[in-house]
Design an enzyme around this catalytic site. Sequence first.
Site, PDB file in Angstrom:
ATOM      1  N   GLN A  25       0.826  -1.204   0.000  1.00  9.25           N
ATOM      2  CA  GLN A  25       0.000   0.000   0.000  1.00  9.25           C
ATOM      3  C   GLN A  25       0.865   1.261   0.000  1.00  9.25           C
ATOM      4  OE1 GLN A  25      -3.183   0.289  -0.405  1.00  9.25           O
ATOM      5  NE2 GLN A  25      -4.007  -1.757  -0.038  1.00  9.25           N
ATOM      6  N   HIS A  42       2.547   1.798  -3.416  1.00  5.10           N
ATOM      7  CA  HIS A  42       1.641   2.432  -4.379  1.00  5.10           C
ATOM      8  C   HIS A  42       1.568   3.941  -4.143  1.00  5.10           C
ATOM      9  CE1 HIS A  42      -1.956   3.270  -6.773  1.00  5.10           C
ATOM     10  NE2 HIS A  42      -2.387   3.949  -5.721  1.00  5.10           N
ATOM     11  N   GLU A  43       1.493   4.337  -2.896  1.00  8.18           N
ATOM     12  CA  GLU A  43       1.376   5.760  -2.578  1.00  8.18           C
ATOM     13  C   GLU A  43       2.618   6.545  -2.977  1.00  8.18           C
ATOM     14  OE1 GLU A  43      -1.258   7.354  -1.473  1.00  8.18           O
ATOM     15  OE2 GLU A  43      -2.500   5.573  -1.203  1.00  8.18           O
ATOM     16  N   THR A  44       3.749   5.887  -3.067  1.00  6.86           N
ATOM     17  CA  THR A  44       5.025   6.571  -3.318  1.00  6.86           C
ATOM     18  C   THR A  44       5.703   6.095  -4.593  1.00  6.86           C
ATOM     19  OG1 THR A  44       6.170   4.917  -1.947  1.00  6.86           O
ATOM     20  CG2 THR A  44       5.437   6.940  -0.843  1.00  6.86           C
ATOM     21  N   ARG A  77      -2.099  -1.463  -6.618  1.00  8.89           N
ATOM     22  CA  ARG A  77      -1.908  -1.879  -5.227  1.00  8.89           C
ATOM     23  C   ARG A  77      -1.812  -3.402  -5.133  1.00  8.89           C
ATOM     24  NH1 ARG A  77      -3.230   2.540  -1.738  1.00  8.89           N
ATOM     25  NH2 ARG A  77      -4.388   4.194  -2.810  1.00  8.89           N
TER      26      ARG A  77
END
Length: 326
Positions: free
Chosen positions: A143, A146-148, A297
């Site tokens: 997770q 995916h955000e970074t 993700r």
Amino acid sequence: MRALAVVAMVATAFLAAAVHAEQCGSQAGGAVCPNCLCCSQFGWCGSTSDYCGAGCQSQCSAAGCGGGGPTPPSGSGGSGVASIVSRSLFDQMLLHRNDAACPASNFYTYDAFVAAASAFPGFAAAGGDADTNKREVAAFLAQTSHETTGGWATAPDGPYAWGYCFKEENGGAAGPDYCQQSAQWPCAAGKKYYGRGPIQLSYNFNYGPAGQAIGADLLGDPDLVASDATVSFDTAFWFWMTPQSPKPSCHAVATGQWTPSADDQAAGRVPGYGVITNIINGGLECGHGEDDRVADRIGFYKRYCDILGVSYDANLDCYSQRPFGS
């Protein structure tokens, strides 16, 4: 995932390196060899000692393959999360985080990851269930990767080898302040609470309680999340471990401690990795059919599960789940 605007820049920088023939391991995005073959230290599949001996990355013995997944490299001998993810394994999972093209190059360190995790002793500590602990680590890193992410479809080593490329929301400093008026969590003059760190912590109502929990004034100095790697990981673990009603914590879902209510079941929210996506960004990504962000993700999660040698759980997506609170 707020960093995609820079993907074209990263892709251009590495276009010459995008053609790879390696078959497995860190050289092939964590891929596992077919037919129980060993993955050599150089990323090739075979069955002789050249492949299965020193430096072998996965499926290095018949016993390891028989379990349905690769044999993960040995741990560091430490306790807690360090017993699951060694320094070398961390580097393999977040393969390109220190690439020169990544704005967060050399920021996210293994030592900061372990130090922050140790402050949340419940993380990856399901008593006696090693596979559940590994899946929680895989889910957390997936997770946050995916955000970074700085990856793209044809990136060297695959799109899921580029997690932790960013530490701040792209363009965040020039964007809105992400401040909602709050007596409990008042915004500091001139400060902006845009996405920072592995979980891309946003808004004063998250910076405030996160800072309170870890003992840092993040309302007064939100830039700490992008300047101190341990604080940065601390905020991600805080978000992961903390329920925010009506949402359960990501940790509770990952460890099987969450039981969906009748309303959850009616909304299609059932235990599995997909609910974690719903917790993090369900309002934008869940409940409207297939979504590339959700698929991204899942791609990270599968790669990390493969590296850690565990099977995937059920219900990986949230395509048919209504967001919490809707």
